[in-house]
Write a protein that holds these residues in place. Structure first.
Motif, PDB file in Angstrom:
ATOM      1  N   ILE A  56       0.848  -1.198   0.000  1.00 62.95           N
ATOM      2  CA  ILE A  56       0.000   0.000   0.000  1.00 62.95           C
ATOM      3  C   ILE A  56       0.879   1.243   0.000  1.00 62.95           C
ATOM      4  N   LYS A  57       0.463   2.222  -0.764  1.00 66.40           N
ATOM      5  CA  LYS A  57       1.217   3.475  -0.857  1.00 66.40           C
ATOM      6  C   LYS A  57       0.345   4.605  -0.316  1.00 66.40           C
ATOM      7  N   GLN A  58       0.998   5.520   0.388  1.00 68.64           N
ATOM      8  CA  GLN A  58       0.260   6.693   0.862  1.00 68.64           C
ATOM      9  C   GLN A  58       0.435   7.819  -0.165  1.00 68.64           C
TER      10      GLN A  58
ATOM     11  N   ILE B 291      -4.689   6.342   1.599  1.00 68.97           N
ATOM     12  CA  ILE B 291      -4.218   5.168   0.870  1.00 68.97           C
ATOM     13  C   ILE B 291      -4.515   5.362  -0.620  1.00 68.97           C
ATOM     14  N   ASN B 292      -3.575   4.953  -1.466  1.00 61.28           N
ATOM     15  CA  ASN B 292      -3.772   4.980  -2.914  1.00 61.28           C
ATOM     16  C   ASN B 292      -5.019   4.148  -3.247  1.00 61.28           C
ATOM     17  N   GLU B 293      -5.880   4.682  -4.113  1.00 58.91           N
ATOM     18  CA  GLU B 293      -7.200   4.058  -4.294  1.00 58.91           C
ATOM     19  C   GLU B 293      -7.180   2.564  -4.658  1.00 58.91           C
TER      20      GLU B 293
ATOM     21  N   ALA C 218       0.351  -5.900   5.660  1.00 60.86           N
ATOM     22  CA  ALA C 218       0.414  -4.663   4.873  1.00 60.86           C
ATOM     23  C   ALA C 218       1.875  -4.235   4.761  1.00 60.86           C
ATOM     24  N   LEU C 219       2.271  -3.821   3.567  1.00 62.58           N
ATOM     25  CA  LEU C 219       3.664  -3.453   3.304  1.00 62.58           C
ATOM     26  C   LEU C 219       3.692  -2.063   2.691  1.00 62.58           C
ATOM     27  N   CYS C 220       4.450  -1.161   3.304  1.00 62.94           N
ATOM     28  CA  CYS C 220       4.453   0.213   2.798  1.00 62.94           C
ATOM     29  C   CYS C 220       5.843   0.808   2.882  1.00 62.94           C
ATOM     30  N   ALA C 221       6.309   1.431   1.808  1.00 65.67           N
ATOM     31  CA  ALA C 221       7.540   2.219   1.849  1.00 65.67           C
ATOM     32  C   ALA C 221       7.131   3.677   1.818  1.00 65.67           C
TER      33      ALA C 221
ATOM     34  N   GLY D 108      13.975   1.041  -7.881  1.00 63.27           N
ATOM     35  CA  GLY D 108      14.409   1.284  -6.507  1.00 63.27           C
ATOM     36  C   GLY D 108      13.339   0.902  -5.503  1.00 63.27           C
ATOM     37  N   VAL D 109      12.110   1.373  -5.732  1.00 65.02           N
ATOM     38  CA  VAL D 109      11.011   1.076  -4.806  1.00 65.02           C
ATOM     39  C   VAL D 109      10.731  -0.425  -4.783  1.00 65.02           C
ATOM     40  N   ALA D 110      10.668  -1.030  -5.982  1.00 65.31           N
ATOM     41  CA  ALA D 110      10.363  -2.465  -6.054  1.00 65.31           C
ATOM     42  C   ALA D 110      11.475  -3.284  -5.383  1.00 65.31           C
TER      43      ALA D 110
ATOM     44  N   LEU E 217      -0.203  -8.797  -3.357  1.00 62.31           N
ATOM     45  CA  LEU E 217      -1.106  -7.929  -4.112  1.00 62.31           C
ATOM     46  C   LEU E 217      -0.567  -6.498  -4.084  1.00 62.31           C
ATOM     47  N   THR E 218      -0.661  -5.816  -5.220  1.00 57.24           N
ATOM     48  CA  THR E 218      -0.391  -4.380  -5.253  1.00 57.24           C
ATOM     49  C   THR E 218      -1.580  -3.731  -5.950  1.00 57.24           C
ATOM     50  N   GLY E 219      -1.643  -2.395  -5.897  1.00 58.99           N
ATOM     51  CA  GLY E 219      -2.588  -1.687  -6.743  1.00 58.99           C
ATOM     52  C   GLY E 219      -2.042  -1.682  -8.161  1.00 58.99           C
TER      53      GLY E 219
ATOM     54  N   GLN F 290      -1.829   0.905 -10.076  1.00 57.76           N
ATOM     55  CA  GLN F 290      -1.224   2.181 -10.435  1.00 57.76           C
ATOM     56  C   GLN F 290      -1.324   3.130  -9.259  1.00 57.76           C
ATOM     57  N   SER F 291      -0.283   3.964  -9.067  1.00 51.91           N
ATOM     58  CA  SER F 291      -0.356   4.941  -7.990  1.00 51.91           C
ATOM     59  C   SER F 291      -0.977   6.236  -8.512  1.00 51.91           C
ATOM     60  N   ASP F 292      -1.741   6.917  -7.663  1.00 56.71           N
ATOM     61  CA  ASP F 292      -2.428   8.125  -8.096  1.00 56.71           C
ATOM     62  C   ASP F 292      -1.469   9.309  -8.248  1.00 56.71           C
TER      63      ASP F 292
ATOM     64  N   GLY G 128       1.726   7.360 -11.005  1.00 55.25           N
ATOM     65  CA  GLY G 128       1.038   6.701 -12.111  1.00 55.25           C
ATOM     66  C   GLY G 128       1.942   5.875 -13.005  1.00 55.25           C
ATOM     67  N   SER G 129       2.987   5.274 -12.437  1.00 57.36           N
ATOM     68  CA  SER G 129       3.887   4.475 -13.275  1.00 57.36           C
ATOM     69  C   SER G 129       3.219   3.185 -13.714  1.00 57.36           C
ATOM     70  N   GLY G 130       2.380   2.618 -12.849  1.00 58.66           N
ATOM     71  CA  GLY G 130       1.650   1.412 -13.197  1.00 58.66           C
ATOM     72  C   GLY G 130       2.540   0.209 -13.394  1.00 58.66           C
ATOM     73  N   GLN G 131       3.607   0.079 -12.625  1.00 64.26           N
ATOM     74  CA  GLN G 131       4.504  -1.038 -12.898  1.00 64.26           C
ATOM     75  C   GLN G 131       5.209  -1.626 -11.680  1.00 64.26           C
ATOM     76  N   THR G 132       5.016  -1.062 -10.504  1.00 69.06           N
ATOM     77  CA  THR G 132       5.769  -1.549  -9.350  1.00 69.06           C
ATOM     78  C   THR G 132       5.513  -3.041  -9.103  1.00 69.06           C
ATOM     79  N   GLY G 133       4.267  -3.483  -9.234  1.00 68.13           N
ATOM     80  CA  GLY G 133       3.935  -4.889  -8.993  1.00 68.13           C
ATOM     81  C   GLY G 133       4.641  -5.821  -9.973  1.00 68.13           C
ATOM     82  N   VAL G 134       4.693  -5.416 -11.238  1.00 64.00           N
ATOM     83  CA  VAL G 134       5.321  -6.257 -12.263  1.00 64.00           C
ATOM     84  C   VAL G 134       6.821  -6.380 -12.001  1.00 64.00           C
TER      85      VAL G 134
HETATM   86  N1  LIG Z   1       6.163   3.230  -1.706  1.00 61.49           N
HETATM   87  C1  LIG Z   1       5.330   2.198  -1.882  1.00 61.49           C
HETATM   88  N2  LIG Z   1       4.982   1.418  -0.821  1.00 61.49           N
HETATM   89  C2  LIG Z   1       4.155   0.363  -0.978  1.00 61.49           C
HETATM   90  N3  LIG Z   1       3.610   0.032  -2.154  1.00 61.49           N
HETATM   91  C3  LIG Z   1       3.915   0.776  -3.230  1.00 61.49           C
HETATM   92  C4  LIG Z   1       4.781   1.889  -3.159  1.00 61.49           C
HETATM   93  N4  LIG Z   1       4.891   2.422  -4.392  1.00 61.49           N
HETATM   94  C5  LIG Z   1       4.106   1.685  -5.206  1.00 61.49           C
HETATM   95  N5  LIG Z   1       3.511   0.692  -4.519  1.00 61.49           N
HETATM   96  C6  LIG Z   1       2.566  -0.325  -5.011  1.00 61.49           C
HETATM   97  O1  LIG Z   1       2.686  -0.414  -6.425  1.00 61.49           O
HETATM   98  C7  LIG Z   1       1.467  -0.054  -7.055  1.00 61.49           C
HETATM   99  C8  LIG Z   1       1.732   0.612  -8.379  1.00 61.49           C
HETATM  100  O2  LIG Z   1       2.447   1.821  -8.206  1.00 61.49           O
HETATM  101  P1  LIG Z   1       3.118   2.592  -9.439  1.00 61.49           P
HETATM  102  O3  LIG Z   1       4.000   1.618 -10.132  1.00 61.49           O
HETATM  103  O4  LIG Z   1       3.869   3.736  -8.815  1.00 61.49           O
HETATM  104  O5  LIG Z   1       2.008   3.091 -10.288  1.00 61.49           O
HETATM  105  C9  LIG Z   1       0.718   0.777  -6.029  1.00 61.49           C
HETATM  106  O6  LIG Z   1      -0.666   0.704  -6.254  1.00 61.49           O
HETATM  107  C10 LIG Z   1       1.135   0.108  -4.724  1.00 61.49           C
HETATM  108  O7  LIG Z   1       0.370  -1.058  -4.473  1.00 61.49           O
END
Ligand SMILES: Nc1ncnc2c1ncn2[C@@H]1O[C@H](COP(=O)(O)O)[C@@H](O)[C@H]1O
Ligand SMILES: Cc1cc2nc3c(=O)[nH]c(=O)nc-3n(C[C@H](O)[C@H](O)[C@H](O)COP(=O)(O)OP(=O)(O)OC[C@H]3O[C@@H](n4cnc5c(N)ncnc54)[C@H](O)[C@@H]3O)c2cc1C
Lengths: 326, 256
Positions: free
Chosen positions: B7-9, B35-37, B59-62, B97-99, B115-117, B119-121, B124-130
């Motif tokens: 989860i991302k704030q 929390i990111n939607e 729950a995992l958050c950076a 770096g984040v991943a 599980l990840t979202g 895309q972040s609001d 908006g990279s849409g790729q951290t999970g991959v």
């Molecule tokens: N700093 C973070 N901490 C935890 N989860 C993250 C973080 N950045 C991205 N994510 C996860 O990766 C998803 C996609 O983020 P992004 O690739 O930035 O669009 C988000 O919906 C989160 O589930």
């Protein structure tokens, strides 16, 4: 010389139209960077598609052939494109930012210690170095991104960022590239794509669409927008969060995962204008936006705008429409 | 089933965003965060899977210290514990770096599902999970609208463009990126909020995790978007503006 490699997208022998936009971008960027441009199409029996690419102004076309690429899988595509890139050393790899590309391109980039710069809306070349423009905060801000580190660099382009009709014709040799892919390396098993039930509502033929977004706040409030739609004799539509919440059925959703519409007039009420919504409606002849935030991205595509509280503006508008029709 | 949810704030939706003094990120001091939607939907999906199949939700958050608030809310909704990677300067990292940070924090968790979202609001990279899946060597699927647990595997429904879908099966462990709207979100109960106070939040620093790779993609400058189209703003009171619009619809657009 290492150049710009464009990865196109096809499914079952049919092009994804964004492939042409990406080729246009590749041609333009290659010229600005003074490098050659290549294109690749991956799949099984892609000869005819590759031949079509061969009639464009490109240095080379790569037909990436393997029976395991017949249908898409992230593992299969990643293996194939990683091999292609290792064999040809492009300096820059361009993708269309499609749902499929979102699924595998980040993986390909990571294999090269790189980060995909995704969903780019424009590129400037400054002193021979590309600067990529991305949207941030769902289009509320923009940002310039530079990529460092060893080539190849990876970039995906947003729908509409470049124009497909600017692709230059020419002639390019086609080379077949046969990557080695083991069946056991593909860990996912994909079934054939399907559409949920037939659509009861066909928004694509509507002349007037009144569309409601999260600015409406509660399900109970949708009535005021429905009244406006009725007064105008138009169809009611919505942004995704409205359908996600079950306030309106999904068949009324406009956008990349909903319907693509081009009515005479599209009235967006309390919709911010995220790209995934815009791609579904920016072909409308006239766009009207009603939003309390003068900076909302929806105003970037609107012909007419009213900056104000929809709870005051919409009932007033319904009133005026009724008067005009009376 | 042990499920980790990333989860991302992010700044609250509809925040008034101002560009920071260095021009590279927004001014954060006067903002509220949430929390990111899609991550809220990912958390809900994890909770529902746990309710069906048993197990644990982590729950995992950076993020910086303020992210603790969002982590508490996830615990109040029902996550069993949390891992907070304390990173004050998140915008200085790129996706790799984040991943990498997220991967190092979970590599010893032996999770069945991450599980990840989608895309972040904010970015908006849409790729951290991959990328996380790639680093961990796990199979993945993106833009997921349904998850069904099978024996040692899962079957998921992936959203494609224009209202198309596709079912995909893969072995566990796996990574999924979750699309908004996959389920109905719950609210935290008073009881949940009370219980959350005693749940574990493991704090890790970037230093403890081995520094992530230096960013290769750097955000140099942020600015208001350039307008492509000249919008004609119809002003006045709501009634006046409405009357002006009806004029346009009648005489220029000709739909009335
Ligand atoms: N700093 C973070 N901490 C935890 N989860 C993250 C973080 N950045 C991205 N994510 C996860 O990766 C998803 C996609 O983020 P992004 O690739 O930035 O669009 C988000 O919906 C989160 O589930
Ligand atoms: C892969 C993917 C696919 C997607 N597919 C789609 C899709 O098909 N369709 C789609 O729409 N979205 C889609 N989305 C979601 C999209 O990114 C946005 O999140 C969504 O469009 C936002 O909807 P919205 O504008 O209604 O809500 P918000 O972004 O929350 O905007 C609400 C707006 O209402 C305004 N407002 C609030 N109160 C008032 C008031 N009283 N009066 C006037 N204005 C007010 C606010 O200023 C704001 O601009 C997709 C996202 C992803 C990642």
């Amino acid at each position: 010389m290492s150049g710009v490699l464009v990865i196109t997208e096809q499914r079952g022998g049919a092009w994804n139209r964004m492939s042409w936009e990406t080729i246009a971008a590749g041609q333009q960027l290659a010229r600005d960077l003074n490098r050659p441009v290549f294109a690749a199409v991956a799949g099984h029996n892609v000869g005819a598609l590759a031949a079509e690419l061969g009639r464009k102004n490109l240095a080379y076309v790569h037909a990436v052939e393997h029976e395991l690429l017949e249908s898409y899988s992230a593992d299969g595509y990643t293996a194939a494109l990683e091999a292609l890139i290792r064999a040809h050393h492009p300096s820059l790899v361009l993708f269309p930012h499609t749902y499929q590309v979102r699924d595998f391109a980040p993986k390909v980039a990571a294999r090269f210690g790189q980060t995909l710069v995704s969903d780019v809306v424009g590129v400037r070349v400054e002193n021979g170095v590309p600067v990529y423009v991305r949207q941030l905060f769902q289009g509320k801000l923009a940002g310039d991104v530079r990529i460092s580190g060893d080539a190849p660099h990876f970039v995906s382009l947003q729908a509409g960022a470049y124009r497909a009709d600017t692709v230059e014709a020419g002639s390019a040799p086609v080379e077949t590239f046969s990557p080695q892919i083991a069946a056991s390396a593909i860990r996912t098993r994909c079934e054939a794509p399907f559409r949920e039930s037939a659509r009861a509502v066909d928004l694509t033929s509507a002349g007037i669409i009144v569309s409601v977004g999260r600015g409406i706040k509660e399900k109970e409030n949708i009535g005021i927008v429905q009244e406006l739609a009725q007064a105008l004799g138009g169809e009611l539509a919505a942004s995704r969060p409205i359908c996600d919440s079950g306030w309106l059925p999904m068949e009324r959703q406009v956008g990349s995962s909903g319907q693509t519409v081009s009515p005479k007039v599209y009235i967006a009420i309390g919709i911010s204008g995220a790209i995934q919504h815009l791609v579904g409606m920016k072909g409308s002849k006239t766009i009207v936006a009603i939003n309390k935030d003068a900076e909302a991205p929806i105003f970037e595509v609107a012909d007419y705008g009213i900056v104000g509280d929809l709870f005051e503006v919409v009932p007033a508008l319904t009133e005026e429409v009724k008067k005009a029709k009376a | 089933m042990k499920i980790v949810v990333a989860i991302k704030q992010v700044p609250m939706r509809d925040s008034q965003l101002r560009i920071g003094a260095d021009g590279r990120w927004i001014q954060e001091s006067d903002l509220s965060f949430e929390i990111n939607e899609p991550d809220a939907y990912a958390l809900e999906e994890a909770l529902q899977l746990k309710e069906k199949h048993g197990g644990e939700v982590v729950a995992l958050c950076a993020g910086p210290a303020r992210a603790a608030q969002t982590i508490r809310e996830a615990l109040a909704k029902g996550a069993d514990r949390a891992i907070h990677i304390e990173e004050e300067n998140l915008p200085a990292l790129d996706t790799l770096g984040v991943a990498s940070l997220l991967a190092r924090a979970v590599q010893n968790e032996a999770a069945d599902l991450i599980l990840t979202g989608l895309q972040s609001d904010d970015l908006g990279s849409g790729q951290t999970g991959v990328v996380l899946a790639e680093i961990l060597g796990l199979p993945h699927a993106t833009i997921i609208m349904q998850v069904e647990k099978l024996d040692g595997a899962i079957k998921v429904k992936r959203e494609l463009e224009d209202g198309w879908f596709q079912f995909i099966e893969m072995p566990l462990p796996a990574v999924l990126t979750i699309q908004s709207g996959i389920n109905k979100l719950r609210y935290a109960t008073l009881m949940g909020i009370k219980k959350a106070k005693s749940k574990e939040i493991k704090r890790l620093t970037t230093a403890e995790l081995v520094a992530p790779p230096a960013a290769v993609a750097t955000l140099e400058r942020i600015y208001p978007p350039l307008r492509a189209k000249q919008t004609q703003i119809l002003d006045g009171t709501p009634k006046e503006a409405a009357a002006k619009l009806v004029e346009k619809l009648k005489f220029e657009v000709r739909v009335i």
